[in-house]
Scaffold this motif. Structure first.
Motif, PDB file in Angstrom:
ATOM      1  N   THR A   9      59.578 -24.936 -45.470  1.00  0.00           N
ATOM      2  CA  THR A   9      60.292 -24.448 -44.281  1.00  0.00           C
ATOM      3  C   THR A   9      61.638 -23.848 -44.666  1.00  0.00           C
ATOM      4  O   THR A   9      62.020 -22.777 -44.175  1.00  0.00           O
ATOM      5  CB  THR A   9      60.497 -25.601 -43.272  1.00  0.00           C
ATOM      6  OG1 THR A   9      59.223 -26.124 -42.889  1.00  0.00           O
ATOM      7  CG2 THR A   9      61.239 -25.105 -42.042  1.00  0.00           C
ATOM      8  N   ALA A  10      62.341 -24.527 -45.555  1.00  0.00           N
ATOM      9  CA  ALA A  10      63.639 -24.017 -46.007  1.00  0.00           C
ATOM     10  C   ALA A  10      63.487 -22.689 -46.738  1.00  0.00           C
ATOM     11  O   ALA A  10      64.303 -21.768 -46.563  1.00  0.00           O
ATOM     12  CB  ALA A  10      64.319 -25.048 -46.914  1.00  0.00           C
ATOM     13  N   ARG A  13      62.790 -19.946 -44.182  1.00  0.00           N
ATOM     14  CA  ARG A  13      64.017 -19.585 -43.469  1.00  0.00           C
ATOM     15  C   ARG A  13      64.942 -18.739 -44.336  1.00  0.00           C
ATOM     16  O   ARG A  13      65.582 -17.811 -43.851  1.00  0.00           O
ATOM     17  CB  ARG A  13      64.737 -20.850 -43.012  1.00  0.00           C
ATOM     18  CG  ARG A  13      64.035 -21.572 -41.856  1.00  0.00           C
ATOM     19  CD  ARG A  13      64.750 -22.861 -41.499  1.00  0.00           C
ATOM     20  NE  ARG A  13      64.107 -23.516 -40.357  1.00  0.00           N
ATOM     21  CZ  ARG A  13      64.431 -24.722 -39.917  1.00  0.00           C
ATOM     22  NH1 ARG A  13      65.404 -25.417 -40.525  1.00  0.00           N
ATOM     23  NH2 ARG A  13      63.803 -25.232 -38.870  1.00  0.00           N
ATOM     24  N   ARG A  14      65.006 -19.083 -45.633  1.00  0.00           N
ATOM     25  CA  ARG A  14      65.843 -18.294 -46.547  1.00  0.00           C
ATOM     26  C   ARG A  14      65.314 -16.868 -46.653  1.00  0.00           C
ATOM     27  O   ARG A  14      66.091 -15.908 -46.599  1.00  0.00           O
ATOM     28  CB  ARG A  14      65.857 -18.967 -47.925  1.00  0.00           C
ATOM     29  CG  ARG A  14      66.589 -18.174 -49.008  1.00  0.00           C
ATOM     30  CD  ARG A  14      66.830 -19.063 -50.222  1.00  0.00           C
ATOM     31  NE  ARG A  14      65.593 -19.647 -50.705  1.00  0.00           N
ATOM     32  CZ  ARG A  14      64.763 -19.058 -51.568  1.00  0.00           C
ATOM     33  NH1 ARG A  14      65.046 -17.834 -52.018  1.00  0.00           N
ATOM     34  NH2 ARG A  14      63.662 -19.658 -51.975  1.00  0.00           N
ATOM     35  N   ASP A  16      63.517 -15.319 -44.425  1.00  0.00           N
ATOM     36  CA  ASP A  16      63.727 -14.668 -43.123  1.00  0.00           C
ATOM     37  C   ASP A  16      65.150 -14.151 -42.996  1.00  0.00           C
ATOM     38  O   ASP A  16      65.380 -13.033 -42.516  1.00  0.00           O
ATOM     39  CB  ASP A  16      63.434 -15.642 -41.976  1.00  0.00           C
ATOM     40  CG  ASP A  16      61.950 -15.943 -41.828  1.00  0.00           C
ATOM     41  OD1 ASP A  16      61.130 -15.175 -42.368  1.00  0.00           O
ATOM     42  OD2 ASP A  16      61.612 -16.943 -41.165  1.00  0.00           O
ATOM     43  N   ARG A  17      66.115 -14.957 -43.409  1.00  0.00           N
ATOM     44  CA  ARG A  17      67.525 -14.532 -43.331  1.00  0.00           C
ATOM     45  C   ARG A  17      67.763 -13.304 -44.194  1.00  0.00           C
ATOM     46  O   ARG A  17      68.461 -12.364 -43.777  1.00  0.00           O
ATOM     47  CB  ARG A  17      68.442 -15.677 -43.762  1.00  0.00           C
ATOM     48  CG  ARG A  17      68.573 -16.801 -42.726  1.00  0.00           C
ATOM     49  CD  ARG A  17      69.765 -17.700 -43.075  1.00  0.00           C
ATOM     50  NE  ARG A  17      69.568 -18.372 -44.353  1.00  0.00           N
ATOM     51  CZ  ARG A  17      68.983 -19.550 -44.496  1.00  0.00           C
ATOM     52  NH1 ARG A  17      68.518 -20.197 -43.432  1.00  0.00           N
ATOM     53  NH2 ARG A  17      68.865 -20.105 -45.690  1.00  0.00           N
ATOM     54  N   ARG A 316      55.987 -13.570 -47.336  1.00  0.00           N
ATOM     55  CA  ARG A 316      56.694 -13.630 -46.061  1.00  0.00           C
ATOM     56  C   ARG A 316      56.875 -12.237 -45.458  1.00  0.00           C
ATOM     57  O   ARG A 316      56.751 -12.061 -44.234  1.00  0.00           O
ATOM     58  CB  ARG A 316      58.062 -14.285 -46.258  1.00  0.00           C
ATOM     59  CG  ARG A 316      58.764 -14.673 -44.949  1.00  0.00           C
ATOM     60  CD  ARG A 316      57.888 -15.578 -44.120  1.00  0.00           C
ATOM     61  NE  ARG A 316      58.586 -16.074 -42.936  1.00  0.00           N
ATOM     62  CZ  ARG A 316      57.993 -16.716 -41.944  1.00  0.00           C
ATOM     63  NH1 ARG A 316      56.678 -16.939 -41.991  1.00  0.00           N
ATOM     64  NH2 ARG A 316      58.683 -17.152 -40.908  1.00  0.00           N
TER      65      ARG A 316
END
Length: 445
Positions: A9-10, A13-14, A16-17, A316
């Motif tokens: 998950t982390a 998110r990284r 995605d950012r 991703r």
């Protein structure tokens, strides 16, 4: 047991950012680019039909000339990003300067060709006798700004490679505003007519190039990178760009063939085709923004020898491309009647375009995957494979498109052939991404 999902998950998110931070400003900069032509058209259009027709011919020539060299941005982004990932900012900026010097040399070469041949080029593109003088005037003056346009491409690639897409956004928006003000002032205030529009665009492009150069030079001085032209570096930049040039020319050939086939189908079909093509190009900006993020992110990961990071970012971004493609497809379906009404009230044109737009909508998830994987492989410096894949795509698309008038499928079948073209691209790019052969780590490929 709970740590692995938390790490995944982390990681997501990284990624995605990173994607959002690079893609959103890149999208804004991409949208700002066609506004230059739209502004010129709006201002020149009030001068008369002949002037607007002349601008149309000259703009098509200029757009073609500049788009051929888009590899200056793509190849530079990948090369600079690799060196950033390797932690060598001095070499990264030095690599970027090689791309900028190459852009200047190519720009001067284009000027030497365009200036004496402008009348012949305008005639070749079919300008009427009344429009030809205006087209020649605009083309000759605007060609003086081609070196600046190519420097903008290369410098944009440098900043993208440095993981900076905000500066290109600010420069593009400022350049658009300056272009509009200069055009209005020179065309009407100074009474220069279409020549004023050309000079305004040249001045705006030179101003943008100057800002980019100031940013790059400041970075070079900070990291003690040489600004002098390096023959070996320029030659290496040119060699890296050749495969991407082949890829671009193949794609341009596909678009030209599609337009030529649409013209054979009849006036209503070619009119509908142009409307759909404008929408297709607009949708491409949203997807290309993710691809640009892919170029910068993948190049940085591979430069840092982070194979897992590169693979994770690729996965991703494919998910992002697919999701955005689905959303765009739904938007196309819902907005079809309203969109067509903005361009035409001709029932025949609408009837030709409506079913073809459904094909465009259905193909958007495929387009999303194509653009993302294209960006990933560019970021990896996998230009030779991209060139070969696009040649295969051209070979498949050409007979399919040429059969459309024979089969009598009309515009819908032509855009089905376009969807086939994107499917072939997706398959070739997906096979390459799955093979892992694009993963070559280090500061250079």
């Amino acid at each position: 047991m709970t740590q692995a999902p938390a790490r995944r998950t982390a990681s997501l998110r990284r990624h995605d950012r990173e994607i959002v931070a690079l893609a959103v400003p890149a999208f804004g900069a991409l949208v700002a680019e066609p506004l230059f032509v739209m502004t010129d058209s709006a201002i020149v259009g009030h001068l008369g039909t002949a002037q607007l027709a002349g601008l149309g011919v000259a703009s098509a020539l200029l757009t073609t000339a500049v788009s051929v060299f888009v590899f200056l941005a793509y190849a530079t982004t990948a090369a600079v990003a690799r060196r950033v990932g390797a932690g060598d900012l001095q070499a990264a900026i030095r690599q970027g300067m090689d791309g900028i010097w190459l852009a200047l040399l190519l720009g001067m070469a284009v000027i030497t060709v365009v200036l004496p041949t402008a009348p012949a080029l305008v005639e070749l593109f079919g300008a009427s006798r009344t429009a030809a003088p205006y087209a020649t005037t605009y083309l000759r003056i605007s060609s003086l700004g081609i070196p600046a346009m190519l420097v903008v491409l290369a410098a944009t690639g440098v900043l993208r490679g440095l993981q900076d897409t905000r500066t290109p956004l600010y420069v593009s928006v400022t350049g658009f505003v300056a272009n509009a003000l200069l055009n209005a002032g020179l065309v009407y205030g100074a009474g220069l007519g279409i020549a004023g529009s050309a000079w305004g665009t040249v001045m705006a492009q030179c101003g943008m190039a100057a800002v980019y150069l100031a940013v790059v030079v400041r970075g070079a001085r900070r990291h003690k990178a040489s600004l002098r032209p390096d023959a070996a570096g320029i030659r290496a930049s040119a060699q890296a760009g050749v495969p991407l040039l082949i890829r671009t020319l193949s794609l341009r050939a596909i678009l030209m063939i599609a337009t030529a086939v649409a013209a054979r189908l009849g006036d209503a079909d070619i009119a509908a085709h142009q409307i759909i093509l404008s929408l297709w190009s607009l949708l491409a900006f949203a997807l290309d923004a993710i691809a640009i993020a892919g170029q910068a992110i993948i190049g940085r990961y591979l430069g840092a020898a982070d194979v897992e990071g590169a693979k994770g970012a690729c996965r991703r971004m494919v998910q992002w491309g697919t999701a955005v493609g689905f959303c765009l497809g739904i938007l196309v379906v819902l907005s079809r009647p309203l969109f067509l009404s903005l361009f035409t009230s001709d029932i025949a044109v609408k009837d030709a375009a409506l079913p073809a737009l459904l094909v465009v909508a259905l193909s958007q998830p495929i387009c999303g995957i194509v653009y993302v994987l294209d960006g990933v492989l560019m970021g990896a410096g996998d230009g030779p494979y991209l060139a070969g894949a696009m040649l295969i795509t051209l070979a498949v698309f050409t007979p399919a498109a040429l059969l459309v008038p024979v089969l009598g499928g009309g515009l819908t079948l032509l855009w089905a052939a376009m969807a086939l073209m994107m499917t072939v691209r997706m398959l070739t790019l997906w096979l390459r991404s799955r093979s892992g052969r694009w993963i070559v780590t280090g500061a250079t490929r």
